[in-house]
Design an enzyme around this catalytic site. Structure first.
Site, short mmCIF file in Angstrom:
data_model
loop_
_atom_site.label_atom_id
_atom_site.label_comp_id
_atom_site.label_asym_id
_atom_site.label_seq_id
_atom_site.Cartn_x
_atom_site.Cartn_y
_atom_site.Cartn_z
N CYS A 131 0.81 -1.21 0.00
CA CYS A 131 0.00 0.00 0.00
C CYS A 131 0.84 1.26 0.00
CB CYS A 131 -0.95 -0.01 1.19
SG CYS A 131 -0.08 -0.31 2.72
N CYS B 30 0.54 -5.32 7.51
CA CYS B 30 1.06 -4.12 8.15
C CYS B 30 2.03 -4.47 9.27
CB CYS B 30 -0.08 -3.27 8.73
SG CYS B 30 -1.45 -3.08 7.59
S1 FES Z 1 -2.79 -0.97 5.05
FE1 FES Z 1 -1.25 0.39 4.55
S2 FES Z 1 0.04 0.22 6.29
FE2 FES Z 1 -1.64 -0.94 6.84
#
Ligand code: FES
Ligand SMILES: Cc1ncc(COP(=O)(O)O)c(C=O)c1O
Lengths: 398, 150
Positions: free
Chosen positions: B34, B103
């Site tokens: 992400c 994450c």
């Molecule tokens: S979804 Fe982007 S850091 Fe958690």
């Protein structure tokens, strides 16, 4: 919690008390099936047809051009698949804009997997799909074009009349998703010259799970829900009389209040934009160059922060907003709308959509900015790349 | 998707935020999924983590996992610190939504890179092994066993 501010009216709205009052009798007293012949059924049928006439009057259509559905998603799905495959058609070219809601994109992609050729037409960086661009994408075998009336994330209003004319000039049908615009901007099917349009009740203070599809008389469409043949065989299923009465009532209130409400919301938005851009360094408004926009949606980029974290901190302060950050989406992809208008991935990461409505006051907007300033400061101070981001931003300007 | 109370606690009041100016080891990692980034700085004393601070640009889970990893690692030996797994981190936080498991890799990897950076700077062998989060083909969902419904 001192103050609560709901600033996500583009996601959904509270049902207006006047709407609730109008629909309650249909649950316990006037509960007949609108397709039954006896008095209780006829009463429900009259209420249903009355609701249909009121919706038709609002959008400048004939009553038999209004099909009640379960909302925006069903209307979009029905229109895209039903219009493309009408009469048993199995091939052809379909154009949808790249920043449509997924309720349009997904059925278009489905068509793409089932014999149709699909083009995703990009808006320009101003957040507008330009009619010249559509004209260039149209082909002799284009059967259907769908471009939304107002975008749900960035709030830009599309030149639907010109787009529909361009589609018609090449013999294609034109559908528009008006879930975000019905009741909020002028909407007349004859003036716009469209063949089909989708509406959602819960965006206009009506009940969730309600809405309608406008289908121009004479336009062929394969039904999507099949069964008892209700809605002139175009949408089977016992009609949601209470919901449809609520939808029609909600729309009438929108129409009655629009002359004062639209300018009020536009002024609130301008106030928000001015304050937010003034108080948060490097913030900018997405699709800032749009010639036409909805009064109730503003979408910002706040460089150097991640949207979900911003949203959670705002939530802790009693504020509801939304973001196009990759982290906040199940797919971990940034907003397709922001990417389609050329917003870089790292900026989409820090996007913030604020959408206002009937119960929003200037105090709510001020409260948002007040709370947002320290949140952004804090998140930026935790960002290992913030200095680099700023250097790039300043470099790009200078 | 709902975060546990513990996640919200660490997100709202993260521990060990900042940068150690004269750090012995620095770990900077990016999450290719992400686009998030994390930086860990450590002070090492007698092969133990004496002090640790982090900076993170990322979601609620990224910030909470960064915070808890720094709590967990403080006082650990270097070998213990690099052995912390993403599942341990998630467990400490009372669980993470499946879509957010990746994450926690950001935080454990940041720590591994910081430890190796310290060792390599002193002419010693790195011990952390594979770093997942800088691999562009890293699939955050590869070992999730739960269903994804968003
Ligand atoms: S979804 Fe982007 S850091 Fe958690
Ligand atoms: C532009 C647009 N189209 C379609 C929809 C879907 O409408 P509904 O929630 O009524 O299915 C929405 C709302 O989420 C929307 O904003």
């Amino acid at each position: 919690m001192e103050h609560k501010a709901y600033l996500d009216y583009a996601a959904t709205t509270p049902t207006d008390q006047r709407v609730v009052d109008a629909i309650l009798p249909f649950f316990t007293e006037r509960y007949g099936n609108a397709n039954s012949l006896y008095a209780l059924g006829r009463d429900a049928a009259r209420a249903l047809e009355d609701a249909r006439e009121r919706v038709a009057a609002s959008i400048g259509a004939r009553p038999d051009e209004v099909i009640f559905t379960s909302g925006g998603t069903e209307s979009d799905n029905t229109a895209i698949i039903g219009l493309a495959t009408a009469g048993g058609r199995a091939t052809g070219h379909v154009i949808v804009s790249a920043f449509e809601h997924h309720a349009v994109l997904e059925p278009a992609w489905w068509l793409g997997k089932h014999g149709f050729d699909v083009t995703e037409l990009k808006p320009r960086t101003d957040g507008i799909v330009h009619p010249e661009d559509l004209a260039a994408a149209l082909r002799d075998d284009t059967v259907l074009v769908s471009v939304m009336h107002g975008n749900n994330e960035i709030g830009t209003l599309q030149p639907v009349r010109e787009l529909a004319a361009a589609a018609h000039a090449r013999g294609a049908l034109f559908h528009t998703d008006a879930a975000q615009t019905l009741g909020k901007a002028d909407f007349d099917v004859t003036e716009l010259g469209i063949d089909a349009a989708s509406f959602s009740g819960h965006k206009i203070y009506g009940p969730k799970g309600t809405g309608a599809l406008f289908l121009k008389k004479g336009v062929r469409m394969a039904p999507y829900l099949m069964g008892g043949g209700q809605e002139s065989k175009r949408r089977s299923g016992t009609q949601n009389v209470a919901g449809n009465v609520g939808f029609a009532t909600a729309l009438e209130i929108m129409d009655a209040e629009r002359p004062t409400e639209a300018p009020r919301l536009a002024a609130l938005r301008d106030h928000l934009v001015e304050r937010l851009l003034g108080e948060i360094h490097y913030a900018r408004l997405n699709a800032v160059d749009a010639a036409t926009r909805l009064p109730h949606i503003a979408n910002f980029v706040i460089p150097g922060v991640e949207g979900e974290a911003m949203l959670l901190h705002l939530d802790a302060a009693g504020i509801a907003v939304s973001t196009g950050s990759a982290c906040s989406s199940g797919s971990l992809k940034p907003s397709h709308v922001l990417l389609s208008i050329g917003c870089p991935v790292e900026f989409a990461h820090g996007s913030l959509r604020v959408s206002t409505g009937r119960f929003t006051t200037e105090a709510d907007v001020d409260y948002l900015v007040e709370k947002l300033v320290p949140i952004v400061e804090r998140l930026r101070s935790m960002n290992p790349l913030y200095e680099k981001t700023v250097a790039e931003l300043v470099g790009a300007k200078g | 998707m709902i975060y546990s109370e513990k996640v919200m606690e660490h997100f709202g009041n993260p521990h060990n935020v900042g940068v150690i100016e004269d750090a012995d080891g620095i770990g900077e990692v990016g999450n290719p999924v992400c686009g998030d980034v994390m930086k860990i700085t450590i002070k090492v004393d007698d092969d133990r983590i004496d002090d640790i601070k982090f900076q993170t640009l990322g979601c609620g889970a990224a910030i909470a996992t960064s915070s808890i990893v720094t709590d967990m690692a403080k006082g650990m030996t270097l070998a213990e610190a690099v052995a912390i797994t993403k599942n341990q981190v998630a467990e400490e936080l009372g669980g993470l939504p499946p879509a957010k498991m990746h994450c926690s890799v950001l935080a454990t990897d940041g720590l591994k890179v910081a430890v190796d950076d310290y060792l390599v700077k002193r002419g010693r062998e790195p011990i952390a092994g594979e770093i997942k989060s800088s691999d562009p083909h890293f699939d955050p969902h590869e070992d999730d066993d739960e269903d994804h419904t968003h």
